[in-house]
Design a protein around this motif. Structure first.
Motif, PDB file in Angstrom:
ATOM      1  N   GLN A  86      53.792  56.181  49.126  1.00  0.00           N
ATOM      2  CA  GLN A  86      52.769  55.580  48.274  1.00  0.00           C
ATOM      3  C   GLN A  86      51.787  54.788  49.130  1.00  0.00           C
ATOM      4  N   LYS A  87      50.517  54.921  48.815  1.00  0.00           N
ATOM      5  CA  LYS A  87      49.489  54.116  49.474  1.00  0.00           C
ATOM      6  C   LYS A  87      49.027  53.076  48.474  1.00  0.00           C
ATOM      7  N   PHE A  88      49.108  51.813  48.875  1.00  0.00           N
ATOM      8  CA  PHE A  88      48.715  50.735  47.974  1.00  0.00           C
ATOM      9  C   PHE A  88      48.278  49.534  48.782  1.00  0.00           C
ATOM     10  N   GLU A  89      47.475  48.714  48.149  1.00  0.00           N
ATOM     11  CA  GLU A  89      47.070  47.436  48.723  1.00  0.00           C
ATOM     12  C   GLU A  89      47.754  46.297  47.976  1.00  0.00           C
ATOM     13  N   ALA A  90      47.818  46.449  46.675  1.00  0.00           N
ATOM     14  CA  ALA A  90      48.336  45.379  45.828  1.00  0.00           C
ATOM     15  C   ALA A  90      49.516  45.879  45.013  1.00  0.00           C
ATOM     16  N   ILE A  91      50.399  44.937  44.723  1.00  0.00           N
ATOM     17  CA  ILE A  91      51.510  45.190  43.795  1.00  0.00           C
ATOM     18  C   ILE A  91      51.432  44.124  42.715  1.00  0.00           C
ATOM     19  N   VAL A  92      51.486  44.582  41.470  1.00  0.00           N
ATOM     20  CA  VAL A  92      51.464  43.666  40.330  1.00  0.00           C
ATOM     21  C   VAL A  92      52.646  44.028  39.430  1.00  0.00           C
ATOM     22  N   ILE A  93      53.448  43.025  39.098  1.00  0.00           N
ATOM     23  CA  ILE A  93      54.560  43.235  38.166  1.00  0.00           C
ATOM     24  C   ILE A  93      54.277  42.421  36.914  1.00  0.00           C
ATOM     25  N   THR A  94      54.377  43.103  35.768  1.00  0.00           N
ATOM     26  CA  THR A  94      54.141  42.447  34.473  1.00  0.00           C
ATOM     27  C   THR A  94      55.397  42.580  33.611  1.00  0.00           C
ATOM     28  N   ASP A  95      55.502  41.668  32.641  1.00  0.00           N
ATOM     29  CA  ASP A  95      56.576  41.792  31.661  1.00  0.00           C
ATOM     30  C   ASP A  95      56.090  42.711  30.534  1.00  0.00           C
ATOM     31  N   LEU A  96      56.893  42.850  29.501  1.00  0.00           N
ATOM     32  CA  LEU A  96      56.531  43.746  28.392  1.00  0.00           C
ATOM     33  C   LEU A  96      55.321  43.259  27.603  1.00  0.00           C
ATOM     34  N   HIS A  97      55.004  41.970  27.713  1.00  0.00           N
ATOM     35  CA  HIS A  97      53.835  41.413  27.030  1.00  0.00           C
ATOM     36  C   HIS A  97      52.585  41.454  27.906  1.00  0.00           C
ATOM     37  N   LYS A  98      52.684  42.163  29.028  1.00  0.00           N
ATOM     38  CA  LYS A  98      51.589  42.349  29.998  1.00  0.00           C
ATOM     39  C   LYS A  98      51.277  41.095  30.809  1.00  0.00           C
ATOM     40  N   ASN A  99      52.119  40.079  30.738  1.00  0.00           N
ATOM     41  CA  ASN A  99      51.917  38.879  31.540  1.00  0.00           C
ATOM     42  C   ASN A  99      52.363  39.145  32.974  1.00  0.00           C
ATOM     43  N   ILE A 100      51.546  38.751  33.925  1.00  0.00           N
ATOM     44  CA  ILE A 100      51.869  38.961  35.331  1.00  0.00           C
ATOM     45  C   ILE A 100      52.966  37.982  35.739  1.00  0.00           C
ATOM     46  N   VAL A 101      54.042  38.529  36.314  1.00  0.00           N
ATOM     47  CA  VAL A 101      55.143  37.685  36.772  1.00  0.00           C
ATOM     48  C   VAL A 101      55.212  37.619  38.294  1.00  0.00           C
ATOM     49  N   TRP A 102      54.571  38.577  38.992  1.00  0.00           N
ATOM     50  CA  TRP A 102      54.587  38.571  40.455  1.00  0.00           C
ATOM     51  C   TRP A 102      53.465  39.458  40.986  1.00  0.00           C
ATOM     52  N   VAL A 103      52.827  39.000  42.049  1.00  0.00           N
ATOM     53  CA  VAL A 103      51.858  39.813  42.802  1.00  0.00           C
ATOM     54  C   VAL A 103      52.131  39.591  44.286  1.00  0.00           C
ATOM     55  N   ASN A 104      51.725  40.554  45.104  1.00  0.00           N
ATOM     56  CA  ASN A 104      51.883  40.385  46.550  1.00  0.00           C
ATOM     57  C   ASN A 104      50.603  39.806  47.150  1.00  0.00           C
ATOM     58  N   GLU A 105      50.638  39.533  48.454  1.00  0.00           N
ATOM     59  CA  GLU A 105      49.453  39.001  49.147  1.00  0.00           C
ATOM     60  C   GLU A 105      48.304  39.998  49.125  1.00  0.00           C
ATOM     61  N   GLY A 106      48.638  41.286  49.104  1.00  0.00           N
ATOM     62  CA  GLY A 106      47.609  42.319  49.048  1.00  0.00           C
ATOM     63  C   GLY A 106      46.735  42.200  47.811  1.00  0.00           C
ATOM     64  N   PHE A 107      47.307  41.691  46.735  1.00  0.00           N
ATOM     65  CA  PHE A 107      46.533  41.462  45.510  1.00  0.00           C
ATOM     66  C   PHE A 107      45.408  40.468  45.784  1.00  0.00           C
ATOM     67  N   THR A 108      45.738  39.392  46.490  1.00  0.00           N
ATOM     68  CA  THR A 108      44.729  38.378  46.822  1.00  0.00           C
ATOM     69  C   THR A 108      43.659  38.956  47.737  1.00  0.00           C
ATOM     70  N   LYS A 109      44.074  39.734  48.733  1.00  0.00           N
ATOM     71  CA  LYS A 109      43.111  40.346  49.648  1.00  0.00           C
ATOM     72  C   LYS A 109      42.185  41.312  48.910  1.00  0.00           C
ATOM     73  N   MET A 110      42.745  42.074  47.967  1.00  0.00           N
ATOM     74  CA  MET A 110      41.955  43.081  47.260  1.00  0.00           C
ATOM     75  C   MET A 110      41.040  42.463  46.205  1.00  0.00           C
ATOM     76  N   SER A 111      41.542  41.476  45.469  1.00  0.00           N
ATOM     77  CA  SER A 111      40.782  40.953  44.325  1.00  0.00           C
ATOM     78  C   SER A 111      40.085  39.619  44.596  1.00  0.00           C
ATOM     79  N   GLY A 112      40.583  38.863  45.551  1.00  0.00           N
ATOM     80  CA  GLY A 112      40.028  37.531  45.804  1.00  0.00           C
ATOM     81  C   GLY A 112      40.688  36.449  44.968  1.00  0.00           C
ATOM     82  N   PHE A 113      41.515  36.822  44.008  1.00  0.00           N
ATOM     83  CA  PHE A 113      42.211  35.845  43.167  1.00  0.00           C
ATOM     84  C   PHE A 113      43.544  35.466  43.806  1.00  0.00           C
ATOM     85  N   SER A 114      43.899  34.200  43.732  1.00  0.00           N
ATOM     86  CA  SER A 114      45.163  33.740  44.316  1.00  0.00           C
ATOM     87  C   SER A 114      46.332  34.190  43.452  1.00  0.00           C
ATOM     88  N   LYS A 115      47.498  34.175  44.060  1.00  0.00           N
ATOM     89  CA  LYS A 115      48.723  34.501  43.330  1.00  0.00           C
ATOM     90  C   LYS A 115      48.905  33.554  42.153  1.00  0.00           C
TER      91      LYS A 115
END
Length: 190
Positions: A86-115
């Motif tokens: 798999q090629k990816f920059e960011a990892i986002v894990i959500t619960d069943l209600h779509k709330n984000i419970v975890w992101v990696n550092e790549g998420f911050t690099k890709m989006s500019g938003f902090s964890k």
């Protein structure tokens, strides 16, 4: 030309390892005979290798952190298979209600938003005026089917720059699905 560059790279590495007095002694023997100056490439070789190794280490750390969460939530997924090729920059894990419970550092690099900013929010905060309503509808329908899928959506960085984001979403389950993981990468900017 390739052999010449390879030889020069070896020479660069050799010369770089010499003490000043040793270099001074052989300096006259290595003066180029032609007037063309060629770039020092040994550092580029090292730098490229270093950054490749760092990227692989970041991926390995991300996978290990996901595996730690898998242990905590008792997920039964085969994560070695899930991440394989798999090629990816960011990892986002959500619960069943779509709330984000975890992101990696790549998420911050890709989006500019902090964890910390992303946690407990839904991924919709990344969307904007050019985000397709049809794409969002397809994503909701595919999530409801509880099967892995790939989709491309227009998201927005913190600085409001739009980018096309490829999402590969997989349900995470113990006895039933409890969370979703998205492997994301930017596929184009505007």
């Amino acid at each position: 030309m390739k052999n010449k560059l390879a030889n020069m790279a070896c020479l660069d590495l050799f010369l770089n390892s010499q003490e000043t007095k040793d270099y001074t002694a052989i300096k006259e023997l290595i003066t180029p005979t032609d007037s063309k100056k060629l770039p020092l490439i040994s550092f580029d070789l090292y730098r490229n290798h270093f950054f490749s190794e760092m990227e692989l280490l970041d991926i390995k750390n991300d996978v290990n952190q996901v595996k730690e969460l898998a242990f905590k939530f008792n997920w039964k997924n085969n994560f070695d298979y899930l991440f394989k090729d798999q090629k990816f920059e960011a990892i986002v894990i959500t619960d069943l209600h779509k709330n984000i419970v975890w992101v990696n550092e790549g998420f911050t690099k890709m989006s500019g938003f902090s964890k910390n900013f992303a946690l407990k929010k839904t991924p919709s905060f990344l969307q904007g005026e050019e985000t397709s309503i049809e794409t969002k509808k397809r994503i909701r329908e595919k999530i409801a089917k509880n099967r892995p899928f790939t989709e491309v959506i227009i998201n927005y960085k913190k600085d409001k720059t739009p980018y096309k984001c490829e999402l590969k979403i997989f349900p995470l389950y113990s006895e039933e699905t409890t969370h979703f993981i998205a492997l994301e990468r930017s596929v184009a900017s505007f």
